[in-house]
Enzyme design. Structure first.
Site: not given
Ligand code: GRF
Length: 201
Positions: A12, A14, A92, A107, A109, A136, A145
């Site tokens: 988490g 992000n 998914l 999303n 990536h 991205s 993706d």
């Molecule tokens: C990130 O690297 C994102 O690009 C991918 O999953 C990871 C999630 O990391 N889709 P976090 O849980 O946000 O630390």
């Protein structure tokens, strides 16, 4: 003001970047809900700490993907969610879900799409030996993706880099562009034509 739901399965980081950006007023939207398929994930702890409502749905309790997704949609409607932000959500979404929220699911990536799709974007790029990779942010469509790209940030891979150091750079780039992309959407500054995303300045 848009209502956002963030979907997570793991660490988490992000989600945290988004929580912080909302708090600082860098995203003009309300973070109403965090959805997870993994009751043990750290992302849920972050959500609770920030006082955000959570919804945990485990796949094992649903007979089909559609049944699972229908339950989520019910909750999203209740909370009047306008934008779904996938941040390390390891499931998914069904076609039904993607169609119900067309152009309203994004999303992140960890590679420069369309290269290195799938769940190991950082490692795959590193092992391939590319000199440049990156993060991205894209809209989600029916293919993995694949949807229109909103923002990308390039990262150079030097000979000194290890997978670990690259992961660190990647997360820094992600935490920079994901809140930015959400804010552009919140401000209605994004126009999609076919595969192309135009950003109003
Ligand atoms: C990130 O690297 C994102 O690009 C991918 O999953 C990871 C999630 O990391 N889709 P976090 O849980 O946000 O630390």
């Amino acid at each position: 003001m848009k209502n956002i739901a963030v979907f997570c399965s793991g660490f988490g980081s992000n989600l945290q970047a988004i929580i912080d950006a909302v708090k600082k007023g860098k995203i003009g939207a309300k973070l109403r809900l965090v959805v997870s398929d993994n009751p043990a994930c750290f992302a849920l702890k972050r959500a609770k700490k920030a006082g955000i409502q959570t919804l945990v749905l485990e796949a094992k309790n649903f007979p089909t993907r559609e049944a699972y997704d229908k339950e989520i949609i019910k909750e999203l409607k209740k909370e009047k969610i306008d934008l779904i932000v996938l941040a390390g959500f390891m499931r998914l979404l069904s076609t039904h879900f993607v169609r119900a929220y067309k152009n309203r699911i994004i999303n992140i990536h960890p590679a420069l799409l369309p290269s290195f799709k799938g769940t190991h974007g950082i490692e795959d790029a590193f092992e391939y030996g590319v000199k440049v990779t990156g993060a991205s942010v894209h809209f989600v469509d029916e293919k993995l993706d694949h949807g229109p790209i909103i923002l990308q940030k390039a990262i150079e891979i030097s000979e000194k880099d290890t997978l670990k150091s690259l992961e660190k750079k990647m997360h820094k780039a992600e935490h920079e562009i994901y809140p930015k992309a959400i804010q552009l959407i919140a401000q209605n500054k994004i126009k999609i034509t076919g595969r192309k995303v135009k950003i109003e300045t």
